[in-house]
Scaffold this active site. Structure first.
Site, PDB file in Angstrom:
ATOM      1  N   CYS A  95       5.406   3.118  57.514  1.00 23.19           N
ATOM      2  CA  CYS A  95       6.673   3.090  58.256  1.00 23.19           C
ATOM      3  C   CYS A  95       7.786   3.800  57.505  1.00 23.19           C
ATOM      4  O   CYS A  95       7.845   3.768  56.278  1.00 23.19           O
ATOM      5  CB  CYS A  95       7.091   1.652  58.521  1.00 23.19           C
ATOM      6  SG  CYS A  95       5.919   0.707  59.487  1.00 23.19           S
TER       7      CYS A  95
ATOM      8  N   ARG B  82       3.435   9.487  55.690  1.00 27.89           N
ATOM      9  CA  ARG B  82       3.100   8.086  55.479  1.00 27.89           C
ATOM     10  C   ARG B  82       2.092   7.577  56.503  1.00 27.89           C
ATOM     11  O   ARG B  82       1.446   6.553  56.280  1.00 27.89           O
ATOM     12  CB  ARG B  82       4.369   7.224  55.591  1.00 27.89           C
ATOM     13  CG  ARG B  82       5.364   7.444  54.459  1.00 27.89           C
ATOM     14  CD  ARG B  82       6.676   6.758  54.797  1.00 27.89           C
ATOM     15  NE  ARG B  82       7.624   6.831  53.684  1.00 27.89           N
ATOM     16  CZ  ARG B  82       7.935   5.806  52.908  1.00 27.89           C
ATOM     17  NH1 ARG B  82       7.382   4.646  53.106  1.00 27.89           N
ATOM     18  NH2 ARG B  82       8.805   5.941  51.935  1.00 27.89           N
TER      19      ARG B  82
ATOM     20  N   TRP C  36       3.808   2.042  61.884  1.00 33.07           N
ATOM     21  CA  TRP C  36       2.372   1.811  61.907  1.00 33.07           C
ATOM     22  C   TRP C  36       2.173   0.390  62.404  1.00 33.07           C
ATOM     23  O   TRP C  36       2.681  -0.553  61.827  1.00 33.07           O
ATOM     24  CB  TRP C  36       1.768   1.981  60.512  1.00 33.07           C
ATOM     25  CG  TRP C  36       0.273   1.884  60.511  1.00 33.07           C
ATOM     26  CD1 TRP C  36      -0.489   0.758  60.465  1.00 33.07           C
ATOM     27  CD2 TRP C  36      -0.658   2.971  60.558  1.00 33.07           C
ATOM     28  NE1 TRP C  36      -1.829   1.057  60.482  1.00 33.07           N
ATOM     29  CE2 TRP C  36      -1.963   2.404  60.545  1.00 33.07           C
ATOM     30  CE3 TRP C  36      -0.514   4.356  60.619  1.00 33.07           C
ATOM     31  CZ2 TRP C  36      -3.115   3.198  60.573  1.00 33.07           C
ATOM     32  CZ3 TRP C  36      -1.657   5.135  60.647  1.00 33.07           C
ATOM     33  CH2 TRP C  36      -2.941   4.559  60.621  1.00 33.07           C
TER      34      TRP C  36
ATOM     35  N   ASN D  27      10.720  -2.022  58.226  1.00 31.49           N
ATOM     36  CA  ASN D  27       9.467  -1.816  57.489  1.00 31.49           C
ATOM     37  C   ASN D  27       9.053  -3.138  56.871  1.00 31.49           C
ATOM     38  O   ASN D  27       9.905  -3.889  56.391  1.00 31.49           O
ATOM     39  CB  ASN D  27       9.651  -0.798  56.353  1.00 31.49           C
ATOM     40  CG  ASN D  27       9.923   0.599  56.861  1.00 31.49           C
ATOM     41  OD1 ASN D  27       9.815   0.877  58.042  1.00 31.49           O
ATOM     42  ND2 ASN D  27      10.277   1.486  55.941  1.00 31.49           N
ATOM     43  N   GLY D  28       7.748  -3.421  56.820  1.00 31.25           N
ATOM     44  CA  GLY D  28       7.268  -4.614  56.134  1.00 31.25           C
ATOM     45  C   GLY D  28       6.680  -5.641  57.078  1.00 31.25           C
ATOM     46  O   GLY D  28       6.413  -5.369  58.254  1.00 31.25           O
TER      47      GLY D  28
ATOM     48  N   GLU E 284      -9.654  -4.324  32.799  1.00 33.99           N
ATOM     49  CA  GLU E 284      -8.574  -3.447  33.247  1.00 33.99           C
ATOM     50  C   GLU E 284      -7.373  -3.541  32.307  1.00 33.99           C
ATOM     51  O   GLU E 284      -6.733  -2.525  31.998  1.00 33.99           O
ATOM     52  CB  GLU E 284      -8.169  -3.811  34.681  1.00 33.99           C
ATOM     53  CG  GLU E 284      -6.945  -3.084  35.211  1.00 33.99           C
ATOM     54  CD  GLU E 284      -7.101  -1.582  35.332  1.00 33.99           C
ATOM     55  OE1 GLU E 284      -6.092  -0.903  35.599  1.00 33.99           O
ATOM     56  OE2 GLU E 284      -8.231  -1.062  35.145  1.00 33.99           O
TER      57      GLU E 284
ATOM     58  N   LYS F 191      -5.793  -0.327  30.263  1.00 31.47           N
ATOM     59  CA  LYS F 191      -4.395   0.101  30.342  1.00 31.47           C
ATOM     60  C   LYS F 191      -3.785   0.234  28.949  1.00 31.47           C
ATOM     61  O   LYS F 191      -3.063   1.182  28.664  1.00 31.47           O
ATOM     62  CB  LYS F 191      -3.576  -0.904  31.169  1.00 31.47           C
ATOM     63  CG  LYS F 191      -3.800  -0.816  32.651  1.00 31.47           C
ATOM     64  CD  LYS F 191      -3.273   0.485  33.219  1.00 31.47           C
ATOM     65  CE  LYS F 191      -4.028   0.892  34.475  1.00 31.47           C
ATOM     66  NZ  LYS F 191      -5.366   1.406  34.247  1.00 31.47           N
TER      67      LYS F 191
ATOM     68  N   GLU G 246      -5.218   3.295  27.174  1.00 31.48           N
ATOM     69  CA  GLU G 246      -4.852   4.555  27.820  1.00 31.48           C
ATOM     70  C   GLU G 246      -3.490   5.067  27.382  1.00 31.48           C
ATOM     71  O   GLU G 246      -3.329   6.261  27.124  1.00 31.48           O
ATOM     72  CB  GLU G 246      -4.813   4.370  29.354  1.00 31.48           C
ATOM     73  CG  GLU G 246      -6.135   4.497  30.057  1.00 31.48           C
ATOM     74  CD  GLU G 246      -5.985   4.363  31.563  1.00 31.48           C
ATOM     75  OE1 GLU G 246      -6.529   5.214  32.283  1.00 31.48           O
ATOM     76  OE2 GLU G 246      -5.320   3.406  32.019  1.00 31.48           O
TER      77      GLU G 246
ATOM     78  N   HIS H 256     -21.505 -14.360  20.476  1.00 25.82           N
ATOM     79  CA  HIS H 256     -22.663 -13.474  20.387  1.00 25.82           C
ATOM     80  C   HIS H 256     -22.309 -12.135  19.763  1.00 25.82           C
ATOM     81  O   HIS H 256     -23.025 -11.152  19.972  1.00 25.82           O
ATOM     82  CB  HIS H 256     -23.285 -13.283  21.777  1.00 25.82           C
ATOM     83  CG  HIS H 256     -23.814 -14.542  22.375  1.00 25.82           C
ATOM     84  ND1 HIS H 256     -24.936 -15.193  21.882  1.00 25.82           N
ATOM     85  CD2 HIS H 256     -23.364 -15.296  23.400  1.00 25.82           C
ATOM     86  CE1 HIS H 256     -25.148 -16.282  22.594  1.00 25.82           C
ATOM     87  NE2 HIS H 256     -24.210 -16.379  23.515  1.00 25.82           N
TER      88      HIS H 256
ATOM     89  N   LYS I 288      -4.698  12.957  35.762  1.00 22.95           N
ATOM     90  CA  LYS I 288      -4.569  12.017  36.873  1.00 22.95           C
ATOM     91  C   LYS I 288      -5.792  12.059  37.786  1.00 22.95           C
ATOM     92  O   LYS I 288      -6.332  11.034  38.165  1.00 22.95           O
ATOM     93  CB  LYS I 288      -3.306  12.323  37.668  1.00 22.95           C
ATOM     94  CG  LYS I 288      -3.045  11.351  38.820  1.00 22.95           C
ATOM     95  CD  LYS I 288      -2.843   9.939  38.305  1.00 22.95           C
ATOM     96  CE  LYS I 288      -2.623   8.952  39.415  1.00 22.95           C
ATOM     97  NZ  LYS I 288      -2.603   7.565  38.922  1.00 22.95           N
TER      98      LYS I 288
END
Length: 605
Positions: free
Chosen positions: A2, A27, A74, A99-100, A478, A482, A485, A501, A600
């Site tokens: 939207c 969008r 949308w 929007n939302g 993850e 991060k 990275e 272990h 990227k």
């Protein structure tokens, strides 16, 4: 998704509104509309075709005005029909675009009907229009301010009334909204890109702001109803999609865009159905006997999380493979498998090659979960789910990851429903939880000051260990990724039960140990693993939830999320870990958005 454009000027602003919508077409949308105020009369044009059709209608009707709002939508609540297209109008006096997703719209709708308001659409947006009207007593700014306090969910709105020419009021919570400053004219938009070519002077509204634009300027009240100054920045024409706004780095901006990204990814969700993944999915998904997820890096960890969801909810066996390894081994193909490829860009070479290999082995049912509608991956798979994270500039993926998790959870729910393992009540409960996610994510982002205190300790370290159990082990992975990275700190992640272990040999006072400790069935087991760390002099950094009895003490640092979010909690738990990586990198002075040796979009093998 939207898009919003609004204007108050001394010239015809209809061309500005239409051009703004054109710039937001990327969008995605299924309807559009414009409302204008001309000579005290409110006029409206809507279309379920493209913006070009809206422009043609406006031209043929010779619509011209000095005040107006426009929107691309949308469909969420209600099908993409003209009566559901924005702007919404209340009693012929107030026009509104939105929007939302408004989570409490059913409750508000019932109350407004009791007051005599008649609804012409199936949208949550019309609820806001009538709510503003119910508060209106000659001051639109005050009416919007009061209405906003009744709304639960994520939203950006722009409102005007025929009784106040040259005035548009906006409000935002979880969805972006900017003010454009012109010479004797003012603008509102959901993205600065919409105003490119009209003005380069942009003020970014903050969470909870209510803003009023008039010919001579604008004013803002913050979430506490205090007058607020929002800095006007120069945004060069054509660069709105990649502007930093008020943030220091794109990674920080994208971390804080996650409530919006999740809200937009969920915008088309009305019910759990195979149609979420394409028209042909209704025929194929009921026959799926197994799932194979192929991905790389962060997307691979999203797949590992999905394995827990799909096997638990749908009782369908799941394999998750690193795409770069899959096609170089002798695998056993399953013609009844659903092959899911996950990628932010949709151009990841390893994942594309794995997809083609899977098809060549006789596995025709393929699904792409991706953030770029025009990508090769979306074109080459039989089914597709487009996440709506928006442009992600930072190399270290953040909002793309959380939207991938949302998509994969919807897949788990769909497979469960098709197998009779998801009742109607359970489905609605999960949908409500999904719609509340933007609000819950905003609460997780509010922990940033506490995470910054952790980052000061991490900045001097060279190694870190991340622990998780069950559903949260992939989130530990993850978090470690991060950190390595962008801060260049060596970080490893393990299932907490594996400590004894081998990894326990690494634990010293110089090895910070980050523990993802949600208030779930494995918490007591995890506490025992934490004691093993403390007994060896290790320093614990514990990310937990409300309701646990884990407390800060010597050698134990605790950050507590305000709520436990059940099976969806990985989506919340990852946010502080993203912030930890960002602020640690900031403290170490590394290139946050462009870490060394990384790109990227990985388009080479």
């Amino acid at each position: 998704m939207c898009g919003i454009v609004g204007a108050a000027a001394r010239r015809d602003i209809v061309p500005v509104l239409i051009e703004g919508l054109r710039r937001l077409e990327y969008r995605g949308y299924d309807s559009c509309g414009v409302a204008v105020l001309n000579g005290g009369t409110l006029g409206r044009v809507r279309s379920v075709a493209r913006v070009a059709d809206l422009a043609q209608q406006a031209s043929s009707q010779q619509i011209a005005a000095e005040t107006g709002i426009a929107h691309t939508r949308w469909a969420t609540h209600g099908a993409p029909l003209t009566q559901n297209a924005h702007p919404m109008v209340s009693r012929g006096e107030i026009a509104l675009v939105h929007n939302g997703i408004i989570e409490n719209y059913e409750e508000l709708r019932a109350g407004l009907i009791a007051q005599g308001y008649v609804f012409e659409s199936q949208t949550d947006t019309e609820v806001i229009a009538h709510l503003v009207h119910s508060f209106y007593a000659g001051d639109l700014f005050d009416a919007v301010r009061r209405a906003a306090k009744r709304l639960t969910g994520a939203y950006a709105i722009a409102v005007m009334t025929q009784r106040e020419p040259h005035c548009v009021v906006g409000a935002r919570a979880g969805s972006p909204l900017v003010v454009g400053v012109g010479d004797g004219e003012m603008f509102l938009a959901s993205d600065a890109l919409a105003l490119a070519g009209t003005t380069e002077r942009i003020a970014y509204l903050e969470e909870g702001d209510v803003a009023e634009i008039r010919l001579d300027g604008y004013r803002v009240l913050d979430a506490s109803d205090r007058a607020a100054a929002r800095e006007v920045r120069i945004v060069k024409a054509g660069t709105g999609t990649v502007e930093l706004g008020p943030y220091r780095h794109f990674m920080q901006k994208e971390i804080f865009e996650q409530p919006q990204a999740v809200a937009e990814t969920l915008e088309s969700l009305g019910e759990v159905t195979p149609a979420l993944f394409g028209e042909a999915a209704a025929e194929a998904l009921p026959r799926v006997k197994s799932v194979l997820v192929l991905a790389c890096g962060t997307s691979y960890y999203a797949g590992l999380t999905a394995k827990y969801w799909i096997e638990s909810l749908a009782r369908v066996p799941v394999q998750v493979e690193i795409a770069s390894e899959y096609r170089y081994r002798d695998s056993v193909p399953d013609p009844d498998a659903l092959v899911v490829v996950v990628s932010q860009s949709g151009e990841t070479a390893d994942t594309l090659a794995a997809l083609r290999h899977a098809r060549a082995l006789g596995q025709p049912n393929t699904l792409a979960i991706c953030n770029v509608a025009t990508s090769a991956m979306m074109r080459e798979t039989r089914f597709a789910f487009l996440t709506h994270a928006g442009v992600e500039v930072g190399v270290a993926s953040t909002k793309a990851f959380t939207t991938q998790l949302v998509a994969l959870f919807l897949l788990a729910m769909t497979l469960a429903k098709l197998r009779g393992r998801l009742s109607s009540g359970e489905e609605q409960d999960q949908i409500r939880r999904l719609r509340h996610l933007p609000t819950a994510l905003a609460a997780a982002l509010a922990l940033e000051p506490q995470v910054m205190a952790w980052s000061e300790r991490f900045a001097a370290k060279d190694h870190a260990l991340f622990l998780g159990r069950g559903l949260h082990y992939p989130i530990a992975l993850e978090g470690a990724l991060k950190l390595k990275e962008i801060s260049y700190i060596h970080a490893e992640a393990y299932p907490a039960g594996e400590l004894k272990h081998g990894p326990l040999a690494l634990v010293t006072a110089e090895m910070p140990v980050v523990t993802v400790a949600p208030n779930d069935a494995l918490l007591e087991k995890l506490k025992s693993n934490m004691q093993e760390v403390r007994a060896r002099g290790g320093e614990l950094y514990v990310l937990t939830d409300a309701g646990t009895n884990i407390r800060s003490s010597e050698g134990v640092h605790v950050i507590r999320l305000p709520e436990y979010y059940g099976s969806l909690s990985p989506i919340l738990q990852v946010v502080p870990l993203q912030l930890l990586a960002y602020h640690t990198a900031l403290a170490r002075g590394t290139d946050v958005d462009k870490p060394r040796n990384l790109a990227k979009s990985v388009t080479v093998e």
